[in-house]
Design an enzyme around this catalytic site. Structure first.
Site, short mmCIF file in Angstrom:
data_model
loop_
_atom_site.label_atom_id
_atom_site.label_comp_id
_atom_site.label_asym_id
_atom_site.label_seq_id
_atom_site.Cartn_x
_atom_site.Cartn_y
_atom_site.Cartn_z
N LYS A 255 0.55 -1.06 -0.10
CA LYS A 255 0.11 0.13 -0.04
C LYS A 255 1.00 1.01 -0.18
CE LYS A 255 -4.17 -2.15 2.08
NZ LYS A 255 -3.53 -3.04 2.56
N GLU A 273 7.10 0.30 10.62
CA GLU A 273 7.18 -1.23 10.99
C GLU A 273 7.47 -1.44 12.09
OE1 GLU A 273 5.77 -3.63 9.26
OE2 GLU A 273 6.75 -4.71 10.66
N ASP A 332 -3.30 0.46 8.64
CA ASP A 332 -3.53 -1.49 8.32
C ASP A 332 -3.01 -2.16 9.02
OD1 ASP A 332 -4.88 -3.00 5.75
OD2 ASP A 332 -3.00 -3.58 5.04
N CYS A 382 -8.38 -7.02 7.29
CA CYS A 382 -8.44 -7.97 6.21
C CYS A 382 -8.95 -9.20 7.30
CB CYS A 382 -7.15 -8.38 5.39
SG CYS A 382 -5.56 -8.92 6.43
C1 LIG Z 1 -0.89 -6.10 7.63
S1 LIG Z 1 0.08 -6.01 7.78
C2 LIG Z 1 0.29 -4.06 6.75
C3 LIG Z 1 0.44 -4.77 5.16
C4 LIG Z 1 0.71 -3.66 4.37
N1 LIG Z 1 0.04 -2.53 5.30
C5 LIG Z 1 0.79 -3.42 3.04
O1 LIG Z 1 -0.65 -3.48 2.38
O2 LIG Z 1 1.50 -4.36 2.21
C6 LIG Z 1 0.70 -4.98 9.36
C7 LIG Z 1 2.12 -4.99 9.48
O3 LIG Z 1 2.02 -4.43 10.65
C8 LIG Z 1 3.33 -4.45 11.32
N2 LIG Z 1 2.66 -4.48 13.08
C9 LIG Z 1 2.39 -5.13 13.76
N3 LIG Z 1 2.44 -4.71 14.56
C10 LIG Z 1 2.68 -3.52 14.56
C11 LIG Z 1 3.33 -1.75 15.57
N4 LIG Z 1 3.13 -1.54 16.94
N5 LIG Z 1 3.98 -0.94 14.91
C12 LIG Z 1 4.48 -0.77 13.65
N6 LIG Z 1 3.68 -1.65 12.57
C13 LIG Z 1 3.15 -3.26 12.77
C14 LIG Z 1 3.23 -5.98 10.60
O4 LIG Z 1 4.88 -6.72 11.24
C15 LIG Z 1 3.01 -6.39 9.87
O5 LIG Z 1 4.38 -6.03 8.96
#
Ligand SMILES: C[S@@+](CC[C@H](N)C(=O)[O-])C[C@H]1O[C@@H](n2cnc3c(N)ncnc32)[C@H](O)[C@@H]1O
Length: 470
Positions: A255, A273, A332, A382
């Site tokens: 995204k 991230e 997201d 999702c």
């Molecule tokens: C659903 S994925 C995101 C997908 C991304 N938006 C895309 O479209 O490619 C959620 C991401 O959030 C990260 N994440 C989880 N907890 C987090 C936090 N507290 N702070 C930052 N990132 C985090 C995860 O490692 C993962 O890579």
């Protein structure tokens, strides 16, 4: 032997009755024509939902990277490099989207299995169901004596029981389709290389009926396979050139690269991230997609607000940030992911299923603090649970009185996306929503894929999108 879609599994949750019970209980909280479902009705709906999880979406979507190419160029590549040649639809009002589908219906009659079986893991199996070839790391079993050029049938291990390097497997497996072997067993499981890579089985027929293709049929950075709701998510965020935009949970960056394209590489994107090992992929994606306006930081986004203003470095814009820094924010975040399909094997535990809401709330509250007045915040998941969707919206509106919920359907209409296969349904009215405001506005939430009655199963993958303005 001929095999058809009716042979697909009926549920991806192999071991956990409790997860099914949680989902059933959620269904019983949904109002249908002002009435709650009976237990039997909820069970019927759950059964169709579980079956839907196991099926692949019928169409394949590519998002074109409009920073460096266009839909006509990508269409020509796909038509030239994918065999058999699929049909491609382009949408003048939605220049970054193309739909790719099979011009024939191979799911109708089933296909004939070969006697030689290759077993792949569930993750690889799901990718194959969506049109990928089998790559070497996904193979778990292949008979002795198979050689490149042999015709094989490919199965996914549906219970995670097939040992790496097996020659046969009689456990629960899902037939995916047929292909031609490209690698020897010795190369895959011998000592020739520690990490075999490349195509191990070139697929020629798929039971799921989707066209056989992959990102590799395009030059790097021209586009990617992305579900249409994920594309719509950024369309409704609507980032503008020159703005300052925060992508709070960015990896792998699918995204982020779309945000950059809509901003025409002008303005600033801050991509955060938490997981260090995902940063390289995020950086590489941005590089491949010619993104020039992104700054990537490995931090926990719940700590992205500066509590002490003396620690703030305004220029360059580094975390932690002062409140009210960003014009638009995409959240997201992590979620239980139940809307991603197909799922062949899902081992989520009840505890994990319940674990996401506290983190989602923390991330959400951080986002609200970082949003400028009149800014736009898009929260997307999702997954299908009410807890992570409708109930999150109700909680958000109750907790953050500065927020107003915007209508996703209106936004989609105003962007002129109606003709581009964008199908959505509105959110569910839910028994325990406390907020009157949330009840009033429930029609403004968009769920993709499944109609409000959860019976009419559509072809897209699931994403829920909520737009808030401050
Ligand atoms: C659903 S994925 C995101 C997908 C991304 N938006 C895309 O479209 O490619 C959620 C991401 O959030 C990260 N994440 C989880 N907890 C987090 C936090 N507290 N702070 C930052 N990132 C985090 C995860 O490692 C993962 O890579």
């Amino acid at each position: 032997m001929s095999c058809s879609l009716s042979d697909y599994p009926k549920s991806p949750f192999k071991f956990d009755k409790e997860v099914r019970e949680i989902l059933k209980a959620e269904l019983q909280k949904v109002l249908h024509d002002d009435q709650f479902l009976t237990e039997i009705e909820a069970q019927e709906k759950l059964n169709s939902l579980l079956e839907w999880f196991c099926r692949a979406p019928k169409n394949t979507f590519f998002r074109i990277n409009t920073l460096i190419t266009d839909a006509d160029t990508v269409t020509n590549y796909i038509k030239k490099n994918c065999h058999p040649t699929p049909s491609v639809s382009i949408y003048p009002d939605f220049p970054e989207l193309i739909t790719v589908s099979n011009p024939w219906n191979s799911t109708k009659y089933g296909i004939i299995m070969h006697s030689v079986e290759v077993i792949v893991d569930a993750t690889c199996g799901a990718a194959v169901m969506r049109g990928a070839h089998v790559f070497a790391p996904g193979v778990v079993g292949i008979p002795h004596g198979t050689k490149p050029g042999d015709f094989v049938s490919v199965f996914a291990d549906a219970s995670k029981k097939c040992k790496k390097g097996s020659t046969t497997f009689n456990g629960e497996k899902v037939y995916l389709g047929n292909g031609i072997i490209k690698m020897t067993r010795e190369y895959l499981f011998g000592n020739i290389t520690k990490y075999p890579s490349g195509i191990a089985v070139k697929m020629t027929e798929l039971l799921s009926g989707v066209p056989i293709l992959s990102d590799t049929c395009l030059p790097k950075g021209f586009g990617l396979l992305q579900n249409v709701p994920s594309i719509v998510c950024i369309k409704v965020l609507d980032p503008q050139p020159g703005e300052t935009v925060l992508d709070m949970c960015a990896a792998p960056g699918n995204k982020t690269t779309h945000i950059a394209a809509l901003m025409k590489n002008q303005g600033r994107i801050i991509a955060l991230e938490k997981i260090k090992s995902k940063i390289e992929k995020l950086q590489n994606n941005c590089k491949d997609f010619s993104v020039k306006n992104v700054e990537i930081f490995c931090i926990d986004s719940t700590k992205a607000v500066a509590e002490d203003l003396s620690s703030v470095k305004i220029n360059p814009l580094c975390p932690p940030f002062p409140e009210e820094t960003f014009d638009r924010i995409l959240l997201d975040g992590p979620c239980s992911g139940l809307g991603q399909r197909p799922q062949i094997f899902n081992s989520i535990s009840p505890a994990e299923l319940r674990s996401y809401v506290p983190l989602q709330r923390k991330l959400f509250s951080t986002a609200v603090r970082l949003l400028k007045p009149s800014g736009i915040l898009v929260y997307s998941t999702c997954t299908i649970t009410l807890a992570e969707n409708e109930n999150m919206v109700a909680w958000a509106l109750k907790t953050h009185s500065c927020l107003e919920l915007q209508s996703v359907p209106d936004r989609i209409e105003s962007l002129g996306l109606q003709d581009a296969e964008v199908k959505y349904s509105v959110g569910f009215p839910v028994e325990d929503l406390q907020s009157e405001l949330a009840k009033k506005d429930f029609f403004t939430w968009a769920r993709f894929s499944v109609q409000t009655n959860m019976q009419k199963l559509l072809k897209h993958s699931w994403i829920n999108i909520y737009i808030f303005s401050s």
